[in-house]
Design an enzyme around this catalytic site. Sequence first.
Site, short mmCIF file in Angstrom:
data_model
loop_
_atom_site.label_atom_id
_atom_site.label_comp_id
_atom_site.label_asym_id
_atom_site.label_seq_id
_atom_site.Cartn_x
_atom_site.Cartn_y
_atom_site.Cartn_z
N VAL A 8 6.40 -6.44 14.81
CA VAL A 8 5.61 -5.36 13.91
C VAL A 8 6.90 -4.82 12.81
O VAL A 8 8.06 -4.72 13.15
CB VAL A 8 4.89 -4.55 14.08
CG1 VAL A 8 5.68 -3.28 14.92
CG2 VAL A 8 4.34 -3.43 13.39
N GLY A 10 8.48 -2.91 9.53
CA GLY A 10 7.90 -1.45 8.86
C GLY A 10 8.78 -1.98 7.51
O GLY A 10 10.03 -2.77 7.19
N GLY A 12 7.59 0.50 5.16
CA GLY A 12 7.63 2.18 4.67
C GLY A 12 8.48 3.14 5.54
O GLY A 12 9.43 2.98 6.17
N GLU A 109 -4.47 3.94 10.58
CA GLU A 109 -6.08 3.07 9.99
C GLU A 109 -6.95 4.56 9.65
O GLU A 109 -7.58 4.33 8.94
CB GLU A 109 -6.86 2.59 11.43
CG GLU A 109 -6.03 1.50 11.89
CD GLU A 109 -7.18 0.12 12.32
OE1 GLU A 109 -8.20 0.34 12.23
OE2 GLU A 109 -6.70 -1.35 12.68
C1 BEZ Z 1 5.54 0.76 7.07
O1 BEZ Z 1 6.03 1.87 7.54
O2 BEZ Z 1 5.64 -0.62 7.17
C2 BEZ Z 1 4.05 1.27 7.45
C3 BEZ Z 1 3.14 1.98 8.87
C4 BEZ Z 1 2.29 1.44 9.15
C5 BEZ Z 1 1.67 1.52 7.79
C6 BEZ Z 1 2.16 1.84 6.72
C7 BEZ Z 1 3.21 1.34 6.30
#
Ligand code: BEZ
Length: 202
Positions: A8, A10, A12, A109
């Site tokens: 996954v 990241g 942000g 979500e």
């Molecule tokens: C992130 O940090 O990459 C992220 C995770 C969930 C939703 C939006 C950004």
Amino acid sequence: MTLSGMWVIGYGLLIFKPPPHVEYQVQGYISGFVRRFWQSSLDHRGTPEHPGRVVTLVSYEDIKNNRQFHDFFGDVATISPSDLKVWGVAYYIAPKNVQEVRQYLDVREQDGYTSHQVPFHITSPCDVEVQDRIVSSIYIGTIDNESFVGPESVEATAAVIRTSVGPSGPNVEYLEKLVAALRELGETDEYLEQLIAVSTRK
Ligand code: BEZ
């Protein structure tokens, strides 16, 4: 060794607040997107009365195909491949933890983010053998979600960030932590650097 769990990405919050059960972490980038604080935040870094701003990604396909971006960016053909590189991290979650981590991430979500699969280009060593390019999950607030605010100037976004506070804390803290985490990775994002300069100007 074959990794059959989940990667996954990241770009942000997850950069400075990793998900639970991370087994391996790598640094790298995705291509074909811009990172912008164009997602409104009603329940983290703002409130329904005073929504804050958090990051999302906008794909080059959406930029090319939607007039709102042409008016904002001018000639979209001049957006260069380096403008469309988003640096971040990717986390590997072992199969036994995938369901729990998906549930943890899917809570987001509620804010309009949906899960997608994109290639992630790895630029750092990993504790286990991996290919240079892995297909990873990523959460994006796409341009058709209700919380997407549309193209907004750095000044307009900064004005919101300076004054917004939500249950997770001040909006400006989210921006500061993200910029600090990217700098620590050795990456600077021109848009984020401009945004923090204007948001923290005295
Ligand atoms: C992130 O940090 O990459 C992220 C995770 C969930 C939703 C939006 C950004």
